[in-house]
Design a protein around this motif. Structure first.
Motif, PDB file in Angstrom:
ATOM      1  N   PRO A 451     -13.013  -6.468  19.310  1.00 57.88           N
ATOM      2  CA  PRO A 451     -12.217  -5.353  18.765  1.00 57.88           C
ATOM      3  C   PRO A 451     -11.157  -5.900  17.789  1.00 57.88           C
ATOM      4  O   PRO A 451     -10.653  -7.009  17.989  1.00 57.88           O
ATOM      5  N   SER A 452     -10.839  -5.147  16.726  1.00 56.72           N
ATOM      6  CA  SER A 452      -9.813  -5.576  15.761  1.00 56.72           C
ATOM      7  C   SER A 452      -8.902  -4.411  15.427  1.00 56.72           C
ATOM      8  O   SER A 452      -9.368  -3.288  15.226  1.00 56.72           O
ATOM      9  N   GLN A 453      -7.621  -4.719  15.363  1.00 51.39           N
ATOM     10  CA  GLN A 453      -6.630  -3.708  14.973  1.00 51.39           C
ATOM     11  C   GLN A 453      -6.445  -3.733  13.453  1.00 51.39           C
ATOM     12  O   GLN A 453      -6.409  -4.803  12.842  1.00 51.39           O
ATOM     13  N   HIS A 454      -6.353  -2.565  12.838  1.00 53.66           N
ATOM     14  CA  HIS A 454      -6.117  -2.474  11.394  1.00 53.66           C
ATOM     15  C   HIS A 454      -5.063  -1.402  11.130  1.00 53.66           C
ATOM     16  O   HIS A 454      -4.780  -0.570  11.997  1.00 53.66           O
ATOM     17  N   PHE A 455      -4.514  -1.453   9.933  1.00 54.25           N
ATOM     18  CA  PHE A 455      -3.614  -0.387   9.471  1.00 54.25           C
ATOM     19  C   PHE A 455      -4.082   0.057   8.089  1.00 54.25           C
ATOM     20  O   PHE A 455      -4.513  -0.771   7.282  1.00 54.25           O
ATOM     21  N   THR A 456      -4.025   1.362   7.840  1.00 53.67           N
ATOM     22  CA  THR A 456      -4.414   1.837   6.505  1.00 53.67           C
ATOM     23  C   THR A 456      -3.489   1.205   5.467  1.00 53.67           C
ATOM     24  O   THR A 456      -2.303   0.959   5.743  1.00 53.67           O
ATOM     25  N   GLN A 457      -4.061   0.928   4.299  1.00 50.55           N
ATOM     26  CA  GLN A 457      -3.314   0.226   3.246  1.00 50.55           C
ATOM     27  C   GLN A 457      -2.882   1.197   2.140  1.00 50.55           C
ATOM     28  O   GLN A 457      -3.606   2.140   1.826  1.00 50.55           O
ATOM     29  N   PRO A 458      -1.724   0.948   1.553  1.00 48.31           N
ATOM     30  CA  PRO A 458      -1.318   1.784   0.411  1.00 48.31           C
ATOM     31  C   PRO A 458      -2.243   1.501  -0.766  1.00 48.31           C
ATOM     32  O   PRO A 458      -2.978   0.508  -0.751  1.00 48.31           O
ATOM     33  N   PRO A 459      -2.222   2.346  -1.801  1.00 51.03           N
ATOM     34  CA  PRO A 459      -3.040   2.029  -2.981  1.00 51.03           C
ATOM     35  C   PRO A 459      -2.611   0.674  -3.545  1.00 51.03           C
ATOM     36  O   PRO A 459      -1.429   0.309  -3.473  1.00 51.03           O
ATOM     37  N   ALA A 460      -3.569  -0.081  -4.066  1.00 48.36           N
ATOM     38  CA  ALA A 460      -3.254  -1.422  -4.575  1.00 48.36           C
ATOM     39  C   ALA A 460      -2.416  -1.314  -5.841  1.00 48.36           C
ATOM     40  O   ALA A 460      -2.533  -0.354  -6.599  1.00 48.36           O
ATOM     41  N   ARG A 461      -1.572  -2.320  -6.053  1.00 46.32           N
ATOM     42  CA  ARG A 461      -0.884  -2.396  -7.347  1.00 46.32           C
ATOM     43  C   ARG A 461      -1.931  -2.605  -8.431  1.00 46.32           C
ATOM     44  O   ARG A 461      -3.002  -3.119  -8.177  1.00 46.32           O
ATOM     45  N   TYR A 462      -1.587  -2.202  -9.643  1.00 46.81           N
ATOM     46  CA  TYR A 462      -2.528  -2.372 -10.758  1.00 46.81           C
ATOM     47  C   TYR A 462      -2.706  -3.846 -11.086  1.00 46.81           C
ATOM     48  O   TYR A 462      -1.758  -4.633 -11.029  1.00 46.81           O
ATOM     49  N   THR A 463      -3.935  -4.210 -11.441  1.00 45.84           N
ATOM     50  CA  THR A 463      -4.163  -5.462 -12.162  1.00 45.84           C
ATOM     51  C   THR A 463      -4.222  -5.058 -13.634  1.00 45.84           C
ATOM     52  O   THR A 463      -4.268  -3.864 -13.953  1.00 45.84           O
ATOM     53  N   GLU A 464      -4.252  -6.027 -14.537  1.00 43.02           N
ATOM     54  CA  GLU A 464      -4.388  -5.667 -15.957  1.00 43.02           C
ATOM     55  C   GLU A 464      -5.674  -4.873 -16.157  1.00 43.02           C
ATOM     56  O   GLU A 464      -5.716  -3.909 -16.911  1.00 43.02           O
ATOM     57  N   ALA A 465      -6.747  -5.283 -15.451  1.00 49.23           N
ATOM     58  CA  ALA A 465      -8.046  -4.602 -15.597  1.00 49.23           C
ATOM     59  C   ALA A 465      -7.965  -3.159 -15.107  1.00 49.23           C
ATOM     60  O   ALA A 465      -8.418  -2.231 -15.788  1.00 49.23           O
ATOM     61  N   SER A 466      -7.372  -2.949 -13.921  1.00 48.01           N
ATOM     62  CA  SER A 466      -7.362  -1.582 -13.373  1.00 48.01           C
ATOM     63  C   SER A 466      -6.362  -0.687 -14.114  1.00 48.01           C
ATOM     64  O   SER A 466      -6.541   0.532 -14.181  1.00 48.01           O
ATOM     65  N   LEU A 467      -5.321  -1.282 -14.719  1.00 42.25           N
ATOM     66  CA  LEU A 467      -4.385  -0.478 -15.530  1.00 42.25           C
ATOM     67  C   LEU A 467      -5.091  -0.001 -16.808  1.00 42.25           C
ATOM     68  O   LEU A 467      -4.926   1.157 -17.218  1.00 42.25           O
ATOM     69  N   ILE A 468      -5.896  -0.865 -17.401  1.00 33.51           N
ATOM     70  CA  ILE A 468      -6.671  -0.458 -18.587  1.00 33.51           C
ATOM     71  C   ILE A 468      -7.615   0.679 -18.220  1.00 33.51           C
ATOM     72  O   ILE A 468      -7.747   1.663 -18.943  1.00 33.51           O
ATOM     73  N   ARG A 469      -8.264   0.564 -17.049  1.00 33.96           N
ATOM     74  CA  ARG A 469      -9.195   1.615 -16.629  1.00 33.96           C
ATOM     75  C   ARG A 469      -8.442   2.943 -16.429  1.00 33.96           C
ATOM     76  O   ARG A 469      -8.906   4.000 -16.843  1.00 33.96           O
ATOM     77  N   ALA A 470      -7.256   2.867 -15.820  1.00 31.08           N
ATOM     78  CA  ALA A 470      -6.454   4.081 -15.591  1.00 31.08           C
ATOM     79  C   ALA A 470      -6.035   4.707 -16.925  1.00 31.08           C
ATOM     80  O   ALA A 470      -6.076   5.933 -17.094  1.00 31.08           O
ATOM     81  N   MET A 471      -5.646   3.868 -17.896  1.00 33.46           N
ATOM     82  CA  MET A 471      -5.255   4.378 -19.215  1.00 33.46           C
ATOM     83  C   MET A 471      -6.452   5.044 -19.896  1.00 33.46           C
ATOM     84  O   MET A 471      -6.333   6.132 -20.475  1.00 33.46           O
ATOM     85  N   GLU A 472      -7.608   4.387 -19.808  1.00 31.08           N
ATOM     86  CA  GLU A 472      -8.817   4.919 -20.451  1.00 31.08           C
ATOM     87  C   GLU A 472      -9.210   6.267 -19.828  1.00 31.08           C
ATOM     88  O   GLU A 472      -9.524   7.226 -20.532  1.00 31.08           O
ATOM     89  N   GLU A 473      -9.166   6.343 -18.489  1.00 34.80           N
ATOM     90  CA  GLU A 473      -9.543   7.589 -17.796  1.00 34.80           C
ATOM     91  C   GLU A 473      -8.641   8.748 -18.193  1.00 34.80           C
ATOM     92  O   GLU A 473      -9.063   9.901 -18.258  1.00 34.80           O
TER      93      GLU A 473
END
Length: 499
Positions: A451-473
């Protein structure tokens, strides 16, 4: 008849000069020669936003050299880059040197190859004033936003800051994401992994799924231990098995934003570095016996369109190198998004026969890596689907259901050349491994139940790649502005990079 060709960069001038021969003189403008002066607004807001342009400080020598060449020439070809900015640079050159329509024309090259350069020269056109006006509108808007908002920032926040049409919105995205992360309240959940063994020694792991009523979530340790205690020491039995086939289709060829994202993920390159190296590959590299050669098509594009001759060359290469079954039978066509300018092709190698490994010795390590990425993605996008044999099995013990899934590659298809990266590491890890052979009703033994305990994670901080994707979208910025925008907000410490 003496002819002058004006381009933007010396590297491009050298390559084009080689293709055109001694009848042509090729000069580089080194970008813009005319712009709004730095020290004042220079926009007449009261009179239809009329801009006031002046020659750029420090460009006197280049302007003098070009003026001298224009006087010696019978005809001038304005061959700046094939985008909105390039169109504006050509227009400014025409205005600055008072060139007449009868002895000056605009030409563009989507790739710097002998055929493309000759074709461009043979098909001159007028300057596209709509493109020029689109660039002017952005430039004027930048100036109004910058010059009216920046002094406000200096008074209220700190001197030296600047507000910008795109950088302000990109900074806002990062701020909003940080606020989401700070406001996030984690929730506890548990998972249970069972390491199982078949009668003939095959080992695999299955994850807790639920019970006879369907999928169940384990919210705390008490619920998890209830399941663990119920199945510990008890036999596991193979229940339903689903076998199937799954097709995977290759990603489309690169556009500016996807090239920057993939180079960030796979090569750890910043968008600025990616665009700088792509520019070198486009303008031309000295390749021994081949001479100066442009290796890729123009790298500022939002179109997925490919030239017919490029897809035909890819088809011939794939059939010859990998075999008939690796080609889908007809060229693959990709649909470009509705809001795209669609002015140029997608980013692809100029000549698919120039294999990355064969020209590696002429390239810097970064040039080789980026060229290989572009070459592989283009070839893969014209290849047959990959086919996976998938299997999913429910493993039952004391009414508790564990689930295992995996796949084997039945036919590699395009994956023989290239697989797309993803920003989500979990997605990559959970792709599935082959499972050992077993049949419904087989008994299994559990080596370990964890068995393993986990906690839900907040949204990840942007990387340069994911910030570009967010801008494009969200339609923020254009292909040519992603890299400089991100560089600006990092260089000015509006955002910081960690890890």
């Amino acid at each position: 008849m003496s002819k002058l060709v004006i381009v933007e960069s010396p590297a491009k001038a050298k390559t084009i000069g080689k293709y055109l021969g001694s009848d042509y003189v090729v000069k580089a403008s080194m970008g813009h020669l005319r712009d709004l002066p730095k020290k004042k607004m220079s926009i007449d807001i009261e009179h239809d936003f009329q801009p006031e342009y002046v020659p750029i400080e420090g460009k006197d020598k280049i302007i003098k050299e070009i003026r001298s060449e224009i006087r010696k020439s019978d005809f001038v070809y304005l061959a700046t880059d094939p985008d909105r900015e390039g169109e504006a640079i050509s227009w400014h050159i025409k205005e600055l040197f008072k060139l007449k329509d009868k002895n000056s024309r605009r030409v563009t090259f989507n790739e710097i190859t002998k055929q493309a350069v000759r074709s461009g020269i043979e098909n001159p056109r007028d300057i596209d004033i709509d493109l020029v006006n689109a660039q002017q509108a952005r430039r004027i808007l930048d100036r109004i936003v910058g010059y009216q908002l920046s002094p406000f920032l200096w008074r209220k926040v700190k001197r030296g800051l600047s507000a910008g049409r795109v950088q302000s919105v990109a900074t806002r995205l990062v701020v909003d994401r940080e606020n989401e992360i700070r406001a996030f309240v984690p929730e506890e959940y548990w998972s249970i992994e069972a390491l199982l063994q078949t009668a003939d020694g095959g080992r695999f792991s299955a994850r807790y799924y639920g019970d006879a009523n369907g999928k169940a979530e384990l919210k705390n340790e008490e619920q998890a231990m209830h399941v663990v205690n119920a199945v510990t020491g008890k036999p596991f039995t193979v229940g339903n098995i689903k076998r199937g086939k799954k097709k995977r289709t290759a990603a489309p060829p690169f556009i500016t934003s996807t090239l920057q994202q993939e180079a960030s993920r796979k090569l750890n390159m910043t968008p600025r570095r990616t665009m700088s190296i792509a520019q070198e590959l486009y303008e031309g590299i000295e390749l021994g016996e081949y001479g100066l050669t442009g290796l890729i098509t123009y790298m500022r594009t939002d179109s997925l369109r490919l030239a017919d001759e490029a897809t035909a060359a890819a088809a011939g290469f794939i059939r010859g190198r990998y075999g008939e079954e690796y080609y889908p039978g007809k060229p693959r066509v990709f649909k470009t998004k509705g809001n795209a300018q669609d002015a140029h092709e997608a980013i692809r190698p100029s000549n698919v026969q120039l294999l990355p490994e064969e020209i590696r010795k002429y390239l810097t390590p970064d040039q080789f890596k980026l060229y290989r990425l572009i070459w592989s993605r283009f070839v893969a996008c014209q290849m047959a689907d990959a086919i996976l044999d998938t299997v999913s099995a429910d493993i039952v013990c004391e009414g508790q259901v564990f689930r295992a899934s995996g796949h084997t590659v039945a036919f590699p298809g395009f994956t023989a050349v290239y697989e797309e990266g993803t920003d989500d590491e979990k997605k990559q890890d959970s792709a599935g491994k082959p499972l050992p052979r077993f049949d419904q009703g087989d008994k299994l033994t559990a080596e370990k139940i964890e068995p393993s305990q986990h906690f839900t994670q907040p949204p990840a901080r942007y990387t340069e790649a994911s910030l570009i994707r967010a801008m494009e979208e969200r339609g923020i910025g254009r292909p040519s502005t992603y890299a400089p925008t991100i560089s600006t907000i990092i260089d000015r410490d509006y955002v910081t990079k960690e890890n």
